[in-house]
Design a protein around this motif. Sequence first.
Motif, PDB file in Angstrom:
ATOM      1  N   HIS A   1     -31.583  39.596  37.055  1.00 20.16           N
ATOM      2  CA  HIS A   1     -32.213  40.576  37.944  1.00 20.16           C
ATOM      3  C   HIS A   1     -33.657  40.206  38.259  1.00 20.16           C
ATOM      4  CE1 HIS A   1     -28.711  42.590  36.193  1.00 20.16           C
ATOM      5  NE2 HIS A   1     -28.568  43.027  37.431  1.00 20.16           N
TER       6      HIS A   1
ATOM      7  N   SER B   1     -26.312  50.569  47.462  1.00 22.07           N
ATOM      8  CA  SER B   1     -26.941  49.659  48.421  1.00 22.07           C
ATOM      9  C   SER B   1     -28.391  49.449  48.034  1.00 22.07           C
ATOM     10  CB  SER B   1     -26.902  50.232  49.842  1.00 22.07           C
ATOM     11  OG  SER B   1     -25.607  50.200  50.362  1.00 22.07           O
TER      12      SER B   1
ATOM     13  N   SER C   1     -24.160  46.565  46.803  1.00 20.64           N
ATOM     14  CA  SER C   1     -24.468  46.217  45.418  1.00 20.64           C
ATOM     15  C   SER C   1     -23.647  47.072  44.467  1.00 20.64           C
ATOM     16  CB  SER C   1     -25.955  46.466  45.150  1.00 20.64           C
ATOM     17  OG  SER C   1     -26.279  46.244  43.801  1.00 20.64           O
ATOM     18  N   ARG C   2     -23.419  46.545  43.276  1.00 18.80           N
ATOM     19  CA  ARG C   2     -22.912  47.394  42.201  1.00 18.80           C
ATOM     20  C   ARG C   2     -24.056  48.313  41.793  1.00 18.80           C
ATOM     21  NH1 ARG C   2     -20.453  44.063  37.421  1.00 18.80           N
ATOM     22  NH2 ARG C   2     -22.645  43.529  37.254  1.00 18.80           N
TER      23      ARG C   2
ATOM     24  N   ASP D   1     -26.347  46.902  38.989  1.00 24.14           N
ATOM     25  CA  ASP D   1     -27.269  45.851  39.422  1.00 24.14           C
ATOM     26  C   ASP D   1     -28.397  46.429  40.267  1.00 24.14           C
ATOM     27  OD1 ASP D   1     -25.895  43.742  38.156  1.00 24.14           O
ATOM     28  OD2 ASP D   1     -24.519  43.543  39.848  1.00 24.14           O
ATOM     29  N   ALA D   2     -28.065  47.392  41.114  1.00 19.32           N
ATOM     30  CA  ALA D   2     -29.077  48.035  41.953  1.00 19.32           C
ATOM     31  C   ALA D   2     -30.116  48.747  41.089  1.00 19.32           C
ATOM     32  CB  ALA D   2     -28.415  49.011  42.922  1.00 19.32           C
TER      33      ALA D   2
END
Length: 169
Positions: free
Chosen positions: A58, A88, A102-103, A106-107
């Motif tokens: 990340h 998103s 995005s997942r 992860d976002a």
Amino acid sequence: MIEVIVDSIRISLVSQHRIVVLKETDSERQLPIWIGPYEADAITIELQDVEMARPVTHDLLKNVISEMGGKVSHVLIKALNEGVFYASLFVDVNGEMKEIDSRSSDAIALAVRVKVPVFVNQDVMDEVGVLPEPDILQEDAKEGEGEDPETLDIFTDFVDTLDFEDFDE
């Protein structure tokens, strides 16, 4: 859109999964999202200001966006479909706002790194947002309010005398 903060990361006792708990900034309502252990670690590392020798995934994403002239504006948990959250990233590139699928985990991990707000669509929060139950620890504390402080001091003294190196075997 409802603004949320990362309230906590919780560990499932029955699986390797973690739960990130997002809390509304203006109320007590929470949104629990199941995430994997690596994503949980990525969020926790940043929230606890842990220094890493090398960039994790990340951090790499953050650096790539920045080097390419982009700036993350915000993150949106936008939908829930068959138990899967969809998110998103909103990235401003030279004045043009790009929405990137995005997942959610992860976002969120990226959002905490670039220090931008996380939002949840109203429909998602209305569907799966929850109000927390009174905390058992808070209830226990209320019950123990009348306890003798000397009793607690004795317990504290006992704990302070423990040598935890004795437990390493």
